[in-house]
Design a protein around this motif. Sequence first.
Motif, short mmCIF file in Angstrom:
data_model
loop_
_atom_site.label_atom_id
_atom_site.label_comp_id
_atom_site.label_asym_id
_atom_site.label_seq_id
_atom_site.Cartn_x
_atom_site.Cartn_y
_atom_site.Cartn_z
N VAL A 145 -22.36 3.94 9.08
CA VAL A 145 -22.80 2.61 9.52
C VAL A 145 -21.83 2.05 10.55
CG1 VAL A 145 -23.05 0.24 8.69
CG2 VAL A 145 -24.10 2.11 7.43
N LYS A 168 -24.43 -1.13 24.76
CA LYS A 168 -24.42 -2.45 25.39
C LYS A 168 -23.50 -2.42 26.62
CE LYS A 168 -23.66 -7.14 23.76
NZ LYS A 168 -23.12 -7.92 22.63
N LEU A 205 -6.51 -5.84 -4.15
CA LEU A 205 -7.42 -6.72 -3.42
C LEU A 205 -6.84 -8.11 -3.16
CD1 LEU A 205 -10.30 -6.63 -2.26
CD2 LEU A 205 -9.54 -4.59 -3.41
N LEU A 234 -9.17 5.86 -8.13
CA LEU A 234 -8.80 4.44 -8.02
C LEU A 234 -9.09 3.70 -9.31
CD1 LEU A 234 -9.94 3.62 -4.38
CD2 LEU A 234 -7.62 3.48 -5.24
N ARG A 278 -26.41 -9.20 5.54
CA ARG A 278 -27.34 -10.32 5.74
C ARG A 278 -28.39 -10.35 4.63
NH1 ARG A 278 -30.23 -9.88 10.67
NH2 ARG A 278 -29.44 -7.80 11.10
N VAL A 337 -7.67 0.18 -10.04
CA VAL A 337 -8.01 -0.95 -9.17
C VAL A 337 -8.78 -2.02 -9.93
CG1 VAL A 337 -9.35 -1.60 -7.12
CG2 VAL A 337 -7.89 0.40 -7.06
N VAL A 354 -12.65 -6.80 9.88
CA VAL A 354 -11.96 -6.12 10.98
C VAL A 354 -10.50 -5.91 10.61
CG1 VAL A 354 -11.27 -6.29 13.39
CG2 VAL A 354 -13.50 -7.15 12.68
N LEU A 365 0.82 -1.21 0.00
CA LEU A 365 0.00 0.00 0.00
C LEU A 365 0.85 1.26 0.00
CD1 LEU A 365 -2.70 -1.22 2.48
CD2 LEU A 365 -2.94 -0.89 0.03
C1 LIG Z 1 -7.95 -1.23 -3.43
C2 LIG Z 1 -7.65 0.11 -2.89
C3 LIG Z 1 -6.26 0.14 -2.42
C4 LIG Z 1 -5.94 0.47 -1.18
C5 LIG Z 1 -6.95 0.76 -0.16
C6 LIG Z 1 -6.87 -0.17 1.02
C7 LIG Z 1 -7.84 -0.95 1.38
C8 LIG Z 1 -9.11 -1.06 0.62
C9 LIG Z 1 -9.71 -2.34 0.92
C10 LIG Z 1 -10.52 -2.99 0.14
C11 LIG Z 1 -11.41 -2.42 -0.86
C12 LIG Z 1 -12.79 -2.56 -0.31
C13 LIG Z 1 -13.30 -3.77 0.07
C14 LIG Z 1 -14.68 -3.82 0.56
O1 LIG Z 1 -15.36 -2.83 0.66
S1 LIG Z 1 -15.21 -5.38 1.01
C15 LIG Z 1 -16.87 -5.13 1.53
C16 LIG Z 1 -16.95 -4.37 2.85
N1 LIG Z 1 -18.28 -4.34 3.30
C17 LIG Z 1 -18.63 -3.98 4.54
O2 LIG Z 1 -17.84 -3.58 5.36
C18 LIG Z 1 -20.08 -4.15 4.86
C19 LIG Z 1 -20.46 -3.35 6.09
N2 LIG Z 1 -21.58 -3.98 6.77
C20 LIG Z 1 -21.36 -4.78 7.86
O3 LIG Z 1 -20.27 -5.01 8.32
C21 LIG Z 1 -22.60 -5.38 8.49
O4 LIG Z 1 -23.65 -5.40 7.55
C22 LIG Z 1 -23.07 -4.55 9.69
C23 LIG Z 1 -22.06 -4.70 10.78
C24 LIG Z 1 -23.22 -3.11 9.32
C25 LIG Z 1 -24.41 -5.05 10.13
O5 LIG Z 1 -24.32 -6.46 10.15
P1 LIG Z 1 -25.41 -7.26 10.98
O6 LIG Z 1 -26.74 -6.83 10.45
O7 LIG Z 1 -25.12 -8.69 11.02
O8 LIG Z 1 -25.05 -6.69 12.36
P2 LIG Z 1 -25.91 -6.22 13.55
O9 LIG Z 1 -27.27 -6.84 13.54
O10 LIG Z 1 -25.79 -4.74 13.59
O11 LIG Z 1 -25.03 -6.90 14.70
C26 LIG Z 1 -24.90 -8.31 14.75
C27 LIG Z 1 -23.79 -8.62 15.72
O12 LIG Z 1 -22.61 -8.85 14.94
C28 LIG Z 1 -21.57 -8.04 15.41
N3 LIG Z 1 -20.69 -7.70 14.29
C29 LIG Z 1 -21.06 -7.12 13.14
N4 LIG Z 1 -19.98 -6.97 12.35
C30 LIG Z 1 -18.93 -7.50 13.03
C31 LIG Z 1 -17.53 -7.65 12.73
N5 LIG Z 1 -17.00 -7.20 11.57
N6 LIG Z 1 -16.74 -8.23 13.63
C32 LIG Z 1 -17.29 -8.67 14.80
N7 LIG Z 1 -18.59 -8.55 15.17
C33 LIG Z 1 -19.39 -7.97 14.26
C34 LIG Z 1 -22.25 -6.83 16.00
O13 LIG Z 1 -21.38 -6.19 16.92
C35 LIG Z 1 -23.43 -7.48 16.68
O14 LIG Z 1 -22.98 -8.07 17.86
P3 LIG Z 1 -23.93 -7.97 19.15
O15 LIG Z 1 -24.12 -6.51 19.43
O16 LIG Z 1 -23.14 -8.69 20.21
O17 LIG Z 1 -25.23 -8.65 18.78
#
Ligand SMILES: CC/C=C\C/C=C\C/C=C\C/C=C/C(=O)SCCNC(=O)CCNC(=O)[C@H](O)C(C)(C)COP(=O)(O)OP(=O)(O)OC[C@H]1O[C@@H](n2cnc3c(N)ncnc32)[C@H](O)[C@@H]1OP(=O)(O)O
Length: 625
Positions: free
Chosen positions: A396, A407, A72, A202, A118, A205, A249, A59
């Motif tokens: 988000v 919580k 990627l 980008l 989901r 990419v 993460v 990077l």
């Molecule tokens: C290429 C360019 C060059 C250099 C740049 C460098 C880097 C670029 C990198 C890559 C390019 C891009 C890649 C991408 O974009 S890949 C796709 C990424 N997409 C997302 O991040 C989607 C975001 N959405 C979500 O993560 C989930 O939908 C969201 C968390 C928003 C909601 O999910 P869900 O409906 O299941 O959650 P909740 O009902 O709110 O909570 C459920 C429960 O789960 C826990 N949780 C949710 N996410 C995580 C996680 N990641 N890790 C751990 N736990 C998680 C959440 O805390 C809830 O727990 P609890 O409160 O105990 O019930």
Amino acid sequence: MLTKREELFGGTPDEYLSHKEKYENSTRKAVILFSLLRKIQEENNTDLTNYRNLLSGVLGASISQDGSPFGLHYIMFMPVFMSQADEEQQERWLHRALNCSIIGSYAQTELGHGTFIRGLETTATYDPSTQEFVLHSPTLTSYKWWPGGLGNTANYCIVIAQLYSKGECHGIHSFIVQVRDEDTHMPLPGIKVGEIGVKMGLNAVNNGFIGFENVRIPRTNMLMKHAKILEDGTYVKSKNSKLIYGAMVFVRVVIVFDSVNYLAKAITVATRYSAVRRQSQLKEGEPERQILDYVTQQDKILTAIAGCFAMKMNARMLWDTFNVINDQLHKGNMERLGELHALACCLKAISTSDSSLFTARCRVSCGGHGYMVSSTLPATSALTTASCTYEGDNTVLLLQTARFLLKTWRQIDTGPLTPTVEYLKTVSAPGFSYKWENSIEGIIRGFQIVSMKKISSCLNLMTAKVMSGMSQADAWNTISIQLVSAGESHCRAIVISTFHEDMSKAMRSMSASLAEVMGQLVELYAVYWTLERLGDLLEYTSISGADVVKLRSWYEELLRKIRPNAVGLVDAFDIIDELLQSTLGAYDGRVYERLMEEALKSPLNAEPVNQSFHKYLKPFMQGKL
Ligand SMILES: CC/C=C\C/C=C\C/C=C\C/C=C/C(=O)SCCNC(=O)CCNC(=O)[C@H](O)C(C)(C)COP(=O)(O)OP(=O)(O)OC[C@H]1O[C@@H](n2cnc3c(N)ncnc32)[C@H](O)[C@@H]1OP(=O)(O)O
Ligand SMILES: Cc1cc2nc3c(=O)[nH]c(=O)nc-3n(C[C@H](O)[C@H](O)[C@H](O)COP(=O)(O)OP(=O)(O)OC[C@H]3O[C@@H](n4cnc5c(N)ncnc54)[C@H](O)[C@@H]3O)c2cc1C
């Protein structure tokens, strides 16, 4: 014979290439760069800790402001493999990914869904008679859309799909899918794959789309480190359903480092240019001043420098926290997963939004020349704004942090808190009293109190609304602006305290003069954000108008003190000219000569009269059209 450096950095500037040529040129450069990186890999192991160093090489040395078609492969395909594939699968594929004999992508987002994973529509239905999954895109909106490198580069990708077995849906899981023939690179049967078109930035990419028409893959292509499908279709659930989110993460942790790299480039350009550029007279009859002498310019740039140092230290803290908790997860201890997720979410959101904000300021601080593509500030601005979206939209993610904080607050009296939220107990303890003081420690305390009171207020509001008959979901949505603000306040409190604590430790081994400058950066960062968040502090702490007057003087005094060291501070980033790629930021300061050199490379300067004169202008000017 061109040297490697000339091969990488020479040739027609990207800005004068077509979209297709830009991709082909970036692929040519990526092959050169990653051949060099492959040699590095051969010497080092590839566990996650070492892997990040390799990744920061990828990077940090990204030779084009437009990213890389291999990004990627390194940023997601391999980390997801390392965290979600079982040993047999890693044995089968990981070394091929490491030596780039296969190139991968990560296909999660669809045309219809990015945030709400989901709700993803792509299906993977298990067929026990053949021990295969049938991958299918049932609708146009289910087409994967965005995966980096997928357009024309990758021949494999990790696909996130809803897993069906024995008629039951088990939610989203990860699958490795070959998308192109390894020899001909032709898309495999049932696969429709392509590139999504020109983006704001980008553009190297090679983001793509992919749709599946009942494509069959072996059962063993489901990444089965956590959940499994047995040969008869029996589903074995993961110890923790959230582990599938683990890769996001990790990437968010990487992105915090990345946001520092992008910002470091932008402030190097803006600071050096502000030292070279002379404009206007501060006093009648005097020579024109370096624009860095204007306090308004210092306000734009020196705060960005402080922000870059602050985020660098927080990126390191996040990485250390990730490693500690990741080790615990590997041993089955999930206790701090929620805390890590919340911390990664808010730091990714704040680091990228700060980087985007300060990069935009760097762009405007360089006036018209900052609007030239050859300054690289527009491209860096396009890059940093993208990072506010990818790997999770910032709003988000801050809501995710707020969810964790509420919580935590509900359980505040049930026992000890995990490290990043311990302060909530301290500042809410019975008998705790605090009177605002204009000091670093006083500012940190103030931010911690603001965060605690916002979280407490959000919970009280939620409770009152639900008691009044509103659903939990509607109550959440109604106060979501305040929830986002609580997440941001929590993060800002962590960033300032981490910057102060970690820099104080580092200063112990510095010379007195260096320690003095670093201390000034910590103070500047803290005072800047105090002045930026005065509304919150006035609402929740005893800060007074008189305090604010003194803070403003303190701020202006810090700008004056840091000004003489501004260029030295950005030179310390040691970004070579070939990576900076900026007419305004080159180390030698020959701004005007470089601007002219780049301008003359424009194809429009190849001949004195462009053909459009004879075809269009002349007939028009002579009234013949
Ligand atoms: C290429 C360019 C060059 C250099 C740049 C460098 C880097 C670029 C990198 C890559 C390019 C891009 C890649 C991408 O974009 S890949 C796709 C990424 N997409 C997302 O991040 C989607 C975001 N959405 C979500 O993560 C989930 O939908 C969201 C968390 C928003 C909601 O999910 P869900 O409906 O299941 O959650 P909740 O009902 O709110 O909570 C459920 C429960 O789960 C826990 N949780 C949710 N996410 C995580 C996680 N990641 N890790 C751990 N736990 C998680 C959440 O805390 C809830 O727990 P609890 O409160 O105990 O019930
Ligand atoms: C440069 C770039 C590279 C990318 N690379 C990849 C890749 O390699 N692989 C991949 O899988 N994806 C990739 N993505 C996609 C990226 O992950 C998504 O764009 C991101 O997750 C946001 O989803 P979305 O675009 O559907 O926006 P949406 O989720 O539709 O968001 C639009 C708006 O709705 C709001 N919103 C949505 N949900 C909520 C909610 N619950 N509460 C409040 N507000 C909400 C958001 O805050 C935002 O303001 C990339 C994106 C970009 C820009």
